[in-house]
Design a protein around this motif. Structure first.
Motif, PDB file in Angstrom:
ATOM      1  N   TYR A   1      39.145 -35.345  50.324  1.00  5.12           N
ATOM      2  CA  TYR A   1      39.200 -36.001  49.018  1.00  5.12           C
ATOM      3  C   TYR A   1      40.549 -36.708  48.931  1.00  5.12           C
ATOM      4  O   TYR A   1      41.597 -36.077  49.012  1.00  5.12           O
ATOM      5  CB  TYR A   1      39.092 -34.982  47.879  1.00  5.12           C
TER       6      TYR A   1
ATOM      7  N   ASN B   1      32.750 -30.337  42.182  1.00  7.45           N
ATOM      8  CA  ASN B   1      34.072 -30.955  42.015  1.00  7.45           C
ATOM      9  C   ASN B   1      34.698 -30.698  40.649  1.00  7.45           C
ATOM     10  O   ASN B   1      35.576 -31.449  40.220  1.00  7.45           O
ATOM     11  CB  ASN B   1      33.943 -32.469  42.236  1.00  7.45           C
TER      12      ASN B   1
ATOM     13  N   GLU C   1      35.760 -39.767  48.609  1.00  8.00           N
ATOM     14  CA  GLU C   1      35.244 -38.655  49.410  1.00  8.00           C
ATOM     15  C   GLU C   1      34.773 -39.200  50.756  1.00  8.00           C
ATOM     16  O   GLU C   1      34.021 -40.180  50.797  1.00  8.00           O
ATOM     17  CB  GLU C   1      34.052 -37.981  48.725  1.00  8.00           C
TER      18      GLU C   1
ATOM     19  N   LEU D   1      37.922 -40.055  42.974  1.00 10.81           N
ATOM     20  CA  LEU D   1      38.527 -39.828  44.294  1.00 10.81           C
ATOM     21  C   LEU D   1      37.623 -40.426  45.367  1.00 10.81           C
ATOM     22  O   LEU D   1      36.413 -40.575  45.172  1.00 10.81           O
ATOM     23  CB  LEU D   1      38.698 -38.331  44.576  1.00 10.81           C
TER      24      LEU D   1
ATOM     25  N   LEU E   1      33.402 -37.417  40.476  1.00  6.26           N
ATOM     26  CA  LEU E   1      33.669 -35.979  40.434  1.00  6.26           C
ATOM     27  C   LEU E   1      32.876 -35.276  39.324  1.00  6.26           C
ATOM     28  O   LEU E   1      33.334 -34.305  38.734  1.00  6.26           O
ATOM     29  CB  LEU E   1      35.172 -35.720  40.239  1.00  6.26           C
TER      30      LEU E   1
ATOM     31  N   ARG F   1      42.333 -32.595  48.873  1.00  9.05           N
ATOM     32  CA  ARG F   1      41.518 -31.427  49.207  1.00  9.05           C
ATOM     33  C   ARG F   1      40.757 -31.662  50.502  1.00  9.05           C
ATOM     34  O   ARG F   1      40.357 -32.785  50.810  1.00  9.05           O
ATOM     35  CB  ARG F   1      40.528 -31.089  48.089  1.00  9.05           C
TER      36      ARG F   1
ATOM     37  N   SER G   1      33.886 -41.220  44.306  1.00  6.63           N
ATOM     38  CA  SER G   1      33.188 -40.247  43.460  1.00  6.63           C
ATOM     39  C   SER G   1      33.837 -40.146  42.084  1.00  6.63           C
ATOM     40  O   SER G   1      35.066 -40.190  41.947  1.00  6.63           O
ATOM     41  CB  SER G   1      33.206 -38.871  44.131  1.00  6.63           C
TER      42      SER G   1
ATOM     43  N   GLU H   1      35.265 -32.633  55.370  1.00  8.48           N
ATOM     44  CA  GLU H   1      35.298 -33.486  54.181  1.00  8.48           C
ATOM     45  C   GLU H   1      36.710 -33.565  53.625  1.00  8.48           C
ATOM     46  O   GLU H   1      37.422 -32.558  53.555  1.00  8.48           O
ATOM     47  CB  GLU H   1      34.361 -32.915  53.111  1.00  8.48           C
TER      48      GLU H   1
END
Length: 231
Positions: free
Chosen positions: A195, A164, A175, A173, A159, A115, A157, A193
């Motif tokens: 992911y 998220n 980040e 993930l 999430l 992402r 992270s 940003e």
């Protein structure tokens, strides 16, 4: 007579002592060798565990740093041209969004990079590759704040935040946040940003830990290192 028999008995016991002491001494030496071998194995095992952990931690930090630098490069090479001439202070027009979406999906997204988001200086989401959270603002975002101040920021992270929710299936993930400028050294107009899954990092860490284990277990067996290093 009694004294002589007693003396003889004493002498006989004395003569029998050396074999008994020799047997006990032999057993004691063997026991010492067993203990030494056991404790040596414990030390080697502890060294292997610690070394693998230390190598893993070091590689994780280095690969996070490398990912952050790659993200900064993408922000300059891919995102900057796509947002030049676009104001991030207001919602993107349909044509602007389509151009940005095409640039990102053609040049950045991959199996491991799942992402991408573009933020403005008001902490609002101007673009998201999955279409989620666009137009929303998220306060108290430490890594985003660092990026808006011109610094790279990265974290692994879990999430767990509302932002998220759609990514919870990944578990964890990486980040990475990079400042977004329109020219080198210019003012920060937003943040970029990404992911990324941890699969590439975990694969490299696993290969390095296998190498450490081989070296500690069989220091002279270097022929087996080719596979783990390139696995």
């Amino acid at each position: 007579m009694v004294k002589r028999r007693g003396a003889g008995l004493l002498n006989s016991e004395t003569r029998d002592d050396p074999p008994a002491r020799g047997w006990i001494g032999s057993f004691g030496a063997q026991d010492l060798r067993v203990r030494f071998g056991f404790y040596s194995l414990l030390v080697i095992a502890a060294m292997a565990v610690y070394s693998a952990w230390a190598v893993g931690r070091y590689l994780e930090r280095e690969m996070i740093r490398t990912s952050a630098e790659s993200t900064a490069m993408m922000a300059r090479v891919v995102i900057r041209p796509a947002v030049t001439g676009i104001s991030l202070e207001k919602p993107l027009q349909a044509r602007e969004y389509e151009m940005l979406d095409a640039a990102i999906k053609q040049n950045t997204l991959s199996e491991d990079l799942v992402r991408v988001k573009v933020w403005n200086r008001d902490r609002g989401v101007m673009y998201a590759s999955d279409g989620g959270a666009i137009g929303q603002r998220f306060e108290d975002h430490e890594e985003l704040e660092e990026a808006l101040e011109g610094q790279l920021a990265a974290e692994v992270s879990t999430l767990a935040t509302e932002e998220n929710n759609s990514l919870e299936r990944y578990g964890r993930l990486l980040e990475v946040y990079a400042p977004l400028t329109l020219v080198d050294g210019g003012p920060v107009v937003g943040a970029y940003e990404i992911y990324q899954t941890l699969a590439p990092i975990q694969a490299r860490i696993g290969a390095a830990q296998r190498v450490v284990s081989i070296i500690l277990a069989e220091p002279g067996d270097c022929g087996r290192l080719q596979g783990p290093l390139h696995g």
